[in-house]
Design a protein around this motif. Structure first.
Motif, PDB file in Angstrom:
ATOM      1  N   THR A   1       6.384 -53.869  14.036  1.00 60.46           N
ATOM      2  CA  THR A   1       6.954 -52.762  14.819  1.00 60.46           C
ATOM      3  C   THR A   1       8.481 -52.842  14.821  1.00 60.46           C
ATOM      4  O   THR A   1       9.147 -51.812  14.853  1.00 60.46           O
ATOM      5  CB  THR A   1       6.419 -52.739  16.266  1.00 60.46           C
ATOM      6  OG1 THR A   1       6.776 -53.933  16.953  1.00 60.46           O
ATOM      7  CG2 THR A   1       4.920 -52.523  16.287  1.00 60.46           C
TER       8      THR A   1
ATOM      9  N   GLY B   1       7.016 -42.374  22.954  1.00 57.17           N
ATOM     10  CA  GLY B   1       6.345 -43.226  21.989  1.00 57.17           C
ATOM     11  C   GLY B   1       7.007 -44.571  21.747  1.00 57.17           C
ATOM     12  O   GLY B   1       6.516 -45.367  20.947  1.00 57.17           O
TER      13      GLY B   1
ATOM     14  N   GLN C   1       5.164 -47.955  21.808  1.00 54.13           N
ATOM     15  CA  GLN C   1       4.410 -48.410  20.649  1.00 54.13           C
ATOM     16  C   GLN C   1       5.179 -49.457  19.833  1.00 54.13           C
ATOM     17  O   GLN C   1       4.603 -50.119  18.979  1.00 54.13           O
ATOM     18  CB  GLN C   1       4.069 -47.221  19.746  1.00 54.13           C
ATOM     19  CG  GLN C   1       3.245 -46.161  20.435  1.00 54.13           C
ATOM     20  CD  GLN C   1       1.911 -46.687  20.935  1.00 54.13           C
ATOM     21  OE1 GLN C   1       1.154 -47.298  20.179  1.00 54.13           O
ATOM     22  NE2 GLN C   1       1.621 -46.474  22.206  1.00 54.13           N
TER      23      GLN C   1
END
Length: 108
Positions: free
Chosen positions: A17, A75, A78
């Motif tokens: 990520t 978002g 995430q």
């Protein structure tokens, strides 16, 4: 609702990520970063990132939940985990404050 100062401590969920986040941010200017980082409840005003596992943002917001909700809606949750801490005292070199700890500094 009265707004307060918060420091948000972030850490990436994983190396994957982290790589994805930096790939998305390529070519992003400071203006590009901060312009969408606000709504009527929150505003990100500063950002610090080094080479360690944690990075930090200064938010002016109604509450910790308002910051976390904003990150979820966009978002960003995430990519990284976030812990917010309200800062009762906020001072700057040029704020003219003669007694820095006399009153809690809230944003109007």
């Amino acid at each position: 609702m009265q707004k307060k100062h918060f420091i948000a401590t972030h850490t990436f969920i994983s190396n994957e990520t982290k790589k994805e986040f930096f790939e998305m941010a390529k070519g992003m200017s400071s203006k590009d970063f901060f312009t969408p980082s606000k709504n009527e409840h929150v505003k990100c005003v500063q950002h610090w990132m080094g080479t360690g596992d944690f990075f930090f943002c200064h938010w002016i917001a109604e509450s910790e939940d308002a910051i976390l909700d904003f990150l979820i809606e966009g978002g960003e949750d995430q990519f990284f985990h976030t812990m917010c801490a309200e800062m009762d005292y906020y001072i700057t070199p040029n704020d003219g404050n003669l007694d820095i700890y006399a009153n809690i500094s809230y944003v109007d």
